[in-house]
Design a protein around this motif. Sequence first.
Motif, mmCIF file in Angstrom:
data_model
loop_
_atom_site.group_PDB
_atom_site.id
_atom_site.type_symbol
_atom_site.label_atom_id
_atom_site.label_comp_id
_atom_site.label_asym_id
_atom_site.label_seq_id
_atom_site.Cartn_x
_atom_site.Cartn_y
_atom_site.Cartn_z
ATOM 1 N N PHE A 109 10.202 -24.922 -38.276
ATOM 2 C CA PHE A 109 9.030 -25.530 -38.904
ATOM 3 C C PHE A 109 9.358 -26.939 -39.392
ATOM 4 C CE2 PHE A 109 6.249 -26.486 -42.489
ATOM 5 C CZ PHE A 109 5.002 -26.208 -41.945
ATOM 6 N N ASP A 110 10.504 -27.098 -40.057
ATOM 7 C CA ASP A 110 10.885 -28.424 -40.562
ATOM 8 C C ASP A 110 11.051 -29.420 -39.422
ATOM 9 O OD1 ASP A 110 10.849 -27.414 -43.109
ATOM 10 O OD2 ASP A 110 13.031 -27.117 -43.235
ATOM 11 N N ALA A 111 11.568 -28.964 -38.259
ATOM 12 C CA ALA A 111 11.734 -29.851 -37.096
ATOM 13 C C ALA A 111 10.384 -30.295 -36.558
ATOM 14 C CB ALA A 111 12.530 -29.134 -36.011
ATOM 15 N N ALA A 112 9.397 -29.386 -36.570
ATOM 16 C CA ALA A 112 8.059 -29.729 -36.096
ATOM 17 C C ALA A 112 7.420 -30.764 -37.012
ATOM 18 C CB ALA A 112 7.188 -28.477 -36.027
ATOM 19 N N VAL A 113 7.626 -30.616 -38.311
ATOM 20 C CA VAL A 113 7.095 -31.588 -39.268
ATOM 21 C C VAL A 113 7.737 -32.956 -39.030
ATOM 22 C CG1 VAL A 113 6.963 -32.213 -41.709
ATOM 23 C CG2 VAL A 113 6.571 -29.840 -41.003
ATOM 24 N N ARG A 114 9.049 -32.950 -38.843
ATOM 25 C CA ARG A 114 9.763 -34.209 -38.610
ATOM 26 C C ARG A 114 9.272 -34.882 -37.328
ATOM 27 N NH1 ARG A 114 14.712 -35.855 -40.704
ATOM 28 N NH2 ARG A 114 15.666 -37.578 -39.565
ATOM 29 N N GLU A 115 9.032 -34.087 -36.291
ATOM 30 C CA GLU A 115 8.529 -34.639 -35.028
ATOM 31 C C GLU A 115 7.151 -35.272 -35.215
ATOM 32 O OE1 GLU A 115 7.775 -33.242 -30.394
ATOM 33 O OE2 GLU A 115 7.843 -31.742 -31.998
ATOM 34 N N ALA A 148 1.507 -29.258 -38.522
ATOM 35 C CA ALA A 148 2.469 -28.277 -38.013
ATOM 36 C C ALA A 148 2.008 -26.856 -38.328
ATOM 37 C CB ALA A 148 3.850 -28.534 -38.620
ATOM 38 N N ALA A 149 1.519 -26.656 -39.548
ATOM 39 C CA ALA A 149 1.044 -25.323 -39.943
ATOM 40 C C ALA A 149 -0.119 -24.877 -39.066
ATOM 41 C CB ALA A 149 0.642 -25.324 -41.412
ATOM 42 N N GLU A 150 -1.074 -25.776 -38.835
ATOM 43 C CA GLU A 150 -2.242 -25.425 -38.021
ATOM 44 C C GLU A 150 -1.847 -25.125 -36.587
ATOM 45 O OE1 GLU A 150 -4.897 -28.678 -38.496
ATOM 46 O OE2 GLU A 150 -5.535 -28.094 -40.526
ATOM 47 N N GLN A 151 -0.908 -25.879 -36.047
ATOM 48 C CA GLN A 151 -0.474 -25.659 -34.671
ATOM 49 C C GLN A 151 0.209 -24.299 -34.506
ATOM 50 O OE1 GLN A 151 -0.853 -27.355 -31.770
ATOM 51 N NE2 GLN A 151 -2.272 -28.687 -32.866
ATOM 52 N N PHE A 152 1.103 -23.972 -35.431
ATOM 53 C CA PHE A 152 1.794 -22.688 -35.338
ATOM 54 C C PHE A 152 0.825 -21.522 -35.534
ATOM 55 C CE2 PHE A 152 5.800 -25.106 -36.342
ATOM 56 C CZ PHE A 152 6.456 -24.777 -35.164
ATOM 57 N N GLN A 153 -0.100 -21.666 -36.471
ATOM 58 C CA GLN A 153 -1.069 -20.590 -36.724
ATOM 59 C C GLN A 153 -1.980 -20.375 -35.524
ATOM 60 O OE1 GLN A 153 -2.753 -22.068 -40.373
ATOM 61 N NE2 GLN A 153 -1.329 -20.917 -41.661
ATOM 62 N N SER A 154 -2.320 -21.459 -34.830
ATOM 63 C CA SER A 154 -3.159 -21.324 -33.640
ATOM 64 C C SER A 154 -2.440 -20.593 -32.511
ATOM 65 C CB SER A 154 -3.607 -22.709 -33.151
ATOM 66 O OG SER A 154 -2.510 -23.437 -32.621
ATOM 67 N N GLN A 155 -1.107 -20.575 -32.581
ATOM 68 C CA GLN A 155 -0.300 -19.868 -31.574
ATOM 69 C C GLN A 155 0.031 -18.436 -32.005
ATOM 70 O OE1 GLN A 155 3.166 -22.346 -30.847
ATOM 71 N NE2 GLN A 155 1.909 -24.192 -30.882
ATOM 72 N N GLY A 156 -0.576 -17.994 -33.118
ATOM 73 C CA GLY A 156 -0.349 -16.630 -33.585
ATOM 74 C C GLY A 156 0.945 -16.441 -34.340
ATOM 75 N N VAL A 157 1.458 -17.510 -34.957
ATOM 76 C CA VAL A 157 2.707 -17.431 -35.709
ATOM 77 C C VAL A 157 2.402 -17.106 -37.171
ATOM 78 C CG1 VAL A 157 4.739 -18.701 -36.492
ATOM 79 C CG2 VAL A 157 3.887 -19.036 -34.169
ATOM 80 N N ASP A 158 3.139 -16.162 -37.733
ATOM 81 C CA ASP A 158 3.005 -15.799 -39.141
ATOM 82 C C ASP A 158 3.848 -16.763 -39.974
ATOM 83 O OD1 ASP A 158 2.843 -14.682 -41.612
ATOM 84 O OD2 ASP A 158 3.721 -12.749 -41.074
#
Length: 468
Positions: free
Chosen positions: A11-17, A33-43
Motif C-alpha cells: 500500500f505504501d509503495a502504491a501511495v509513493r507511486e 490508492a485506497a479507492e483503487q485497491f478497494q475497486s479490486q476487491g482488496v480488504d
Amino acid sequence: MASRCITQETFDAAVRENIEEFEMGPEEAVQEAAEQFQSQGVDLSNIVKVAPKLSADGLQEPTHEVLKALDALRESLSCSRPQEVATHLSWFCDQCKQHKGSRFLAAQKGAYPTVLAACKLAAAGDANLLLPALNALSALTDGQPDLLDTQGLQLLVATLAQNADAADPTCSGIRCVRHACLKHEQNRQGLVKAGVLPLLTRAITRHGGHAGVVREACWALRAVTLDDDIRVPFGRAHDHARMIVQEHGGLKVLIEAAQAFPDDPGVLSELCSTLSRLAVRNEFCQEIVDLGGLAVLVTLLADGSDHQDLVKHALSALRAIAGNDDVKDAIVRAGGAASIVAAMTRHLASPQVCEQSCAALCVLALRKPENSRVIMEGGGALAALRAMKAHPQEAGVQKQACMLIRNLVARSQAFSKPILELGAETLIAQARAAHRDCEDVAKAALRDLGCRVELRELWTGQKGDLAP
C-alpha cells in the motif's frame, strides 16, 4: 465482499507511486490508492492509511507511530529502564487502539514477543509495569487471537491468579482473556484447562462493586461459551457453559451481582446476556428461577423500561430460560407475559426489542394453551401485529411474530377469529412475500389460522430414477 489482502509495504509503495509518477499530493495519493485497491476487491481494514511527508530532502517514507512506539519499547527493555518501559507500553497501547491496521502492522513487525517480555518483567515483581503491560497485550490481541501462544496463555492465567485482589490489573487481564477467546477454539480450551473459569467467577464476587471488572468478566464468560471458530468442526461451548454453572456456581454469582447494581443498566445488560448464554439445560433454567433470577428479570423489565438495551437483554434471558416448560408457567404466573407485552409496546420503534419480545412470547405459548390465553388477553397478538406493521423490512421481527401467531392458535383455535380480525392474514402474507426466511413459518401460521394456503408436496415417496 472483499477477500484479497495486501501488505502495508504494498500500500505504501502504491501511495509513493501516485506521488512520484502522477504528481498527486500526499492526501490525494492515499485516497486514490485506497479507492483503487478497494475497486479490486482488496480488504484494507488491516492497512494504516498514512500519507508520507515531503521535505527538502525529497519524499520521506510514511511514519507509522505504532512502529516508533514499538522500537522505543524494545530499546527501553533492552536497556532495562523500567520507568521508560512503562511509558512506552502506554504509548504503544494508545497506538494499537487507534486502528485495527496499527495492531496488525505491529504484529507483523514482531510486537507480540516484545509485549510478552514486558509482561514477564511485570510478573517477576515490577508492579508498576503490570497494568501497562496487560493493557498493551490486550490492545495488541484485539482481533488477533492467534498471537497468543501457550507461554502467553499460561502467563496470563498465572498473572490473574496472583493479582486477584487488584481490580485494575484483573480488569485488564480479563480483557486479554476475552480477546484471546473470540473466534479461537484452541485458546478457549487452553484457557479453561489452565483454570481461567474460577478466576472469572471469583472476580465478579471479589470485585462486586467494580463495574468494569464485572462487565469484562461477563464478556469473557460469554466468549468462553462461543462456538465461532470456523477452523474447527465442533467446539466445547456447551461443556464450558456446564462447567461454569455446575463447577463454579456461575448462575448464583451472576444473580447476586445483578442485585448489587440496581442503578447501572450497562452492567445489568451484560449480566442478563451472560445468563442467556448459560441457560443451556433444563435444570439450569430452573436453577435461575430457584435462585431468584426470574424475579430479577421481571423487575428489570418493569423498572428499566426506559433503557432499551437493558430491556432487550432481559427479554433474551427470559426467552432462554423459558425453554423449560415449568419455567414457562412460572414466568406467566410472575406477570412476565404482561411485562413483555408492555416492553414491546413501549419500544415499538426498536426492531431488536420487538423481535426479542415476540420470540419470548412465542416460547411461552409453545404447547401451553393457558399461557396463550393470558398472552391474548394481555394484548400480545395485537402488539405482535403492530410490530409487524412497524418493521416490514425486518425479517427477524416478521419471522418471530409469525411463529408467535401460530403458537397462539395451534392448540386454541378459538383465538383464530379475533387474530384474523386484527388483520393478521394480510400482514403474514406480506411477510411471506417479502422475506424468504419467513416462507415456512408464514405458511404454518396461515394454515393454523384456517386461511387458505397452497402447500407444495416436495417428495411423494415414490421410487424413481436418480438424475445422473
